[in-house]
Design a protein around this motif. Structure first.
Motif, short mmCIF file in Angstrom:
data_model
loop_
_atom_site.label_atom_id
_atom_site.label_comp_id
_atom_site.label_asym_id
_atom_site.label_seq_id
_atom_site.Cartn_x
_atom_site.Cartn_y
_atom_site.Cartn_z
N LYS A 1 0.79 -0.63 -0.52
CA LYS A 1 -0.16 -0.02 0.06
C LYS A 1 0.57 1.32 0.33
O LYS A 1 1.82 1.61 0.89
CB LYS A 1 -1.14 -0.06 1.42
N LEU B 1 1.15 8.25 -2.23
CA LEU B 1 1.88 9.02 -3.53
C LEU B 1 1.18 10.48 -2.51
O LEU B 1 0.55 10.84 -1.70
CB LEU B 1 1.26 8.70 -4.71
N GLY C 1 -0.19 13.22 -5.49
CA GLY C 1 -0.46 12.05 -5.71
C GLY C 1 -1.36 12.71 -7.06
O GLY C 1 -1.80 11.73 -8.26
N ALA D 1 0.35 6.25 -10.11
CA ALA D 1 -0.41 6.01 -9.69
C ALA D 1 -1.19 4.88 -10.56
O ALA D 1 -1.53 3.62 -9.74
CB ALA D 1 -1.64 6.66 -9.19
N LEU E 1 1.38 1.89 -10.85
CA LEU E 1 0.98 1.14 -9.67
C LEU E 1 -0.01 -0.21 -9.84
O LEU E 1 0.43 -1.42 -9.16
CB LEU E 1 1.24 2.02 -7.76
N HIS F 1 -0.50 -3.20 -6.92
CA HIS F 1 0.04 -1.82 -5.40
C HIS F 1 -1.67 -1.39 -5.55
O HIS F 1 -2.59 -1.29 -6.50
CB HIS F 1 0.98 -0.93 -5.80
N VAL G 1 -3.12 2.25 -3.69
CA VAL G 1 -2.40 3.55 -4.00
C VAL G 1 -3.58 4.25 -3.20
O VAL G 1 -4.78 4.18 -2.67
CB VAL G 1 -2.70 4.17 -4.70
N ILE H 1 -3.67 8.34 -2.17
CA ILE H 1 -3.46 9.87 -2.36
C ILE H 1 -3.65 11.45 -1.51
O ILE H 1 -4.61 11.47 -1.22
CB ILE H 1 -3.88 10.31 -4.05
N VAL I 1 -8.79 4.45 -5.74
CA VAL I 1 -8.22 5.26 -5.14
C VAL I 1 -8.83 5.63 -4.13
O VAL I 1 -9.74 6.17 -4.25
CB VAL I 1 -7.22 6.32 -6.52
#
Ligand code: UFG
Length: 338
Positions: free
Chosen positions: A2, A5, A8, A17, A20, A25, A27, A29, A52
């Motif tokens: 995890k 960003l 981000g 982002a 990833l 992964h 993300v 932000i 996200v």
């Protein structure tokens, strides 16, 4: 993993982002949208089909950031929340020092308080300064920078290196970007500068779309093959994929590790203009003007270390960079405001 960003929702953060998420992964932000847009994040979600976790927050705000760290089980932080306009930094140095240094300290303090150990930093080739020979290699000392923006990157690298030296469990990767251009191949996300662009590629794209009349090439009397400055332009998706490699490398590699993210090949301003015209079958009106203060004649990366250690290399061509920049601009003449 995890990944948080910080910043981000900006140009490089949004492309990272996406890369990833596409690598599996998660993300999170945090962004104050100063030079960024929540629309970029919405489009990343659309392109990847993945959610996200997005917070509107100023990365200098310790309480807001502590809440984000507590609500999410963060494995790694990537710090993109920096101001980056060279000219503006000369006019507003305190604003630049306050934002760029404070965001870095706040992230480090939140990481210390919550036990997060991995930090990837958005650095810049600007830290090599004017003294080093080209191509730049990671083993070189940082040089003296020609503007406050560059000094903030220099200082942030130092602050991070000191923090990591004091904690044997912390891991740091400094990514020194060369000149990122281009956009995701979909044309749905790209660079959306505030006001009149400072950088070459958004300027060219806005001339092409008719928002600006012509490009002024800053100097044609440099000691370079065609008299215009040369830089190491790198496709933003290659750069984004470099971050994925860094995130997957960092946890097993204690201390500070530095990587140049460039292609190793320089192109001149005139070569960029010609490549843009050819890739997109259009004409760019330009004229030559005086040199811009602070510009170095040429610099590019030695990109061997990232290839050897991270297994990363830039694969996209200059034609790809020009085509994708234009694809984004023509679909979004007013950026995310369309
Ligand atoms: N250029 C023009 N006309 C323009 C804009 C740019 O001729 O309207 C030229 C510049 O003189 C330079 C080249 O295009 O030769 C690239 O300029 P950019 O502004 O796109 O990029 P820089 O190389 O100046 O800046 C980059 C990063 C900064 C970093 C800096 C270090 O964007 O983050 O390198 O020198 F600090």
């Amino acid at each position: 993993m995890k990944i948080l960003l910080a910043g981000g929702a900006g140009y490089i953060g949004s492309h990272t982002a996406l890369a990833l998420l596409n690598s599996g992964h998660d993300v999170v932000i945090a962004d104050n949208y100063y030079n960024a847009s929540p629309e970029a994040v919405r489009r990343v979600e659309k392109l990847t089909g993945k959610p996200v976790t997005l917070y509107e927050a100023d990365v200098q705000d310790r309480d807001a950031m502590m809440k984000i760290f507590k609500e999410n089980d963060i494995d790694c932080v990537i710090h993109f929340a920096g101001l980056k306009a060279v000219g503006e930094s000369v006019k507003k140095p305190l604003f630049y020092y306050r934002n760029n240094i404070d965001t870095t300290l706040t992230l480090l303090e939140c990481m210390e308080a919550t036990g997060v150990k991995n930090f990837v930093f958005s650095s810049s080739a600007t830290v090599y300064g004017a003294e080093n020979a080209i191509p730049y290699v990671e083993t070189m000392h940082r040089g003296s920078c020609s503007n406050p923006y560059g000094w903030t990157k220099y200082m942030m690298e130092q602050i991070l290196t000191d923090a990591v030296a004091a904690d044997p469990d912390m891991n740091l990767v400094l990514l020194r970007y060369f000149n990122p251009i281009g956009a995701h191949e979909s044309g749905m996300i790209g660079e959306d500068p505030k006001g009149i662009p400072n950088n070459l590629m958004p300027y060219i794209s806005q001339v092409a779309v008719g928002k600006l009349d012509h490009l002024t090439i800053f100097g044609n009397d440099y000691d370079t093959p065609d008299g215009t400055c040369r830089r190491d332009y790198i496709h933003v998706m290659d750069l984004a994929e470099g971050h994925v490699k860094a995130v997957e490398y960092i946890a097993d590699h204690p201390g500070t590790n530095i990587f140049n993210l460039g292609t190793g090949t320089p192109y001149s301003v005139l070569e960029i203009v010609k490549a843009f015209e050819k890739a997109n079958d259009l004409k760019i009106k330009y004229e030559f003007g005086p040199r811009r203060a602070g510009d170095l004649p040429e610099f590019w990366a030695n990109a061997d270390k990232a290839k050897k250690v991270l297994g990363w290399t830039a694969t996209r061509t200059l034609e790809d960079m020009c085509r994708d920049s234009w694809n984004w601009q023509k679909q979004n003449p007013n950026g995310y405001r369309d």
